[in-house]
Enzyme design. Sequence first.
Site, short mmCIF file in Angstrom:
data_model
loop_
_atom_site.label_atom_id
_atom_site.label_comp_id
_atom_site.label_asym_id
_atom_site.label_seq_id
_atom_site.Cartn_x
_atom_site.Cartn_y
_atom_site.Cartn_z
N ASN A 15 7.85 -5.72 -0.83
CA ASN A 15 7.81 -4.58 0.08
C ASN A 15 6.34 -4.46 0.47
OD1 ASN A 15 7.67 -2.16 1.40
ND2 ASN A 15 8.98 -1.06 -0.05
N ALA A 39 3.17 -0.89 4.91
CA ALA A 39 2.55 -0.89 6.24
C ALA A 39 2.07 -2.28 6.65
CB ALA A 39 1.40 0.10 6.28
N ARG A 71 5.06 11.07 -2.11
CA ARG A 71 4.74 10.91 -0.69
C ARG A 71 6.00 10.90 0.15
NH1 ARG A 71 4.05 5.69 2.21
NH2 ARG A 71 3.36 6.28 4.28
N PRO A 96 0.80 -1.22 0.00
CA PRO A 96 0.00 0.00 0.00
C PRO A 96 0.83 1.27 0.00
CG PRO A 96 -0.11 -1.08 2.14
CD PRO A 96 0.60 -2.02 1.22
N ASN A 97 0.32 2.22 -0.74
CA ASN A 97 0.86 3.58 -0.86
C ASN A 97 2.16 3.68 -1.65
OD1 ASN A 97 -1.24 4.93 0.64
ND2 ASN A 97 -0.36 3.97 2.45
N GLU A 137 12.60 -9.52 1.54
CA GLU A 137 11.78 -8.39 2.00
C GLU A 137 12.60 -7.12 1.84
OE1 GLU A 137 10.13 -6.87 6.32
OE2 GLU A 137 10.08 -9.02 5.91
N ARG A 153 12.61 4.27 12.56
CA ARG A 153 11.33 4.96 12.42
C ARG A 153 10.54 4.86 13.72
NH1 ARG A 153 9.21 4.75 7.17
NH2 ARG A 153 7.81 6.34 8.00
N HIS A 166 12.61 -2.78 2.21
CA HIS A 166 12.01 -1.54 2.70
C HIS A 166 12.90 -0.39 2.29
CE1 HIS A 166 8.96 -3.58 4.97
NE2 HIS A 166 9.89 -4.40 5.39
N TYR A 192 11.18 8.40 1.67
CA TYR A 192 11.11 7.35 0.67
C TYR A 192 11.84 7.66 -0.63
CZ TYR A 192 7.53 5.78 3.89
OH TYR A 192 6.88 5.38 5.01
#
Length: 157
Positions: free
Chosen positions: A81, A84, A25, A17-18, A105, A114, A107, A30
């Site tokens: 990825n 969230a 964003r 998502p996103n 995985e 974070r 990120h 990012y």
Amino acid sequence: MSHPPTSSPSILVIHGPNLNLLGRREPEIYGRTTLNEINRNLGELGAQLGLAVDAFQSNHEGAIVDRIQQAADRCDGLIINAAAFTHTSIAIRDALAALAVPVIEVHLSNIHRREAFRHRSVTAGVVTGQILGLGAAGYALALRALAEMVGPAVTVV
């Protein structure tokens, strides 16, 4: 003399998502690279490495689970990825656990630097490895790692 057809190992890339908003964003977290640029770069690198790369993005947990399940018989490796969903989705974790192929995985940011709720990855325990905090370059590193794991193009019999 004819040669048997060859098939490149197939790598599925799943973006959660996103990530469709990359480049717009929170670029300070990012980066400014868009998702289309990441996918294009992965396709080009995949071709150089002898890999077929297919990318998929969804903001919907069930769609991601469905795609992971479909990948079981269709790909030789997976990059994910989960964004969230990394921190919350037992469903995605369980779908990944059912795969018999290597999974990396990725990120873009270092989740451990974070907010506290991002420090835990529920998927970490079922993936082959993680790449964190290296921005868009993390995807290329994951693809190179999978190239080492799945080997060169294979002959189809």
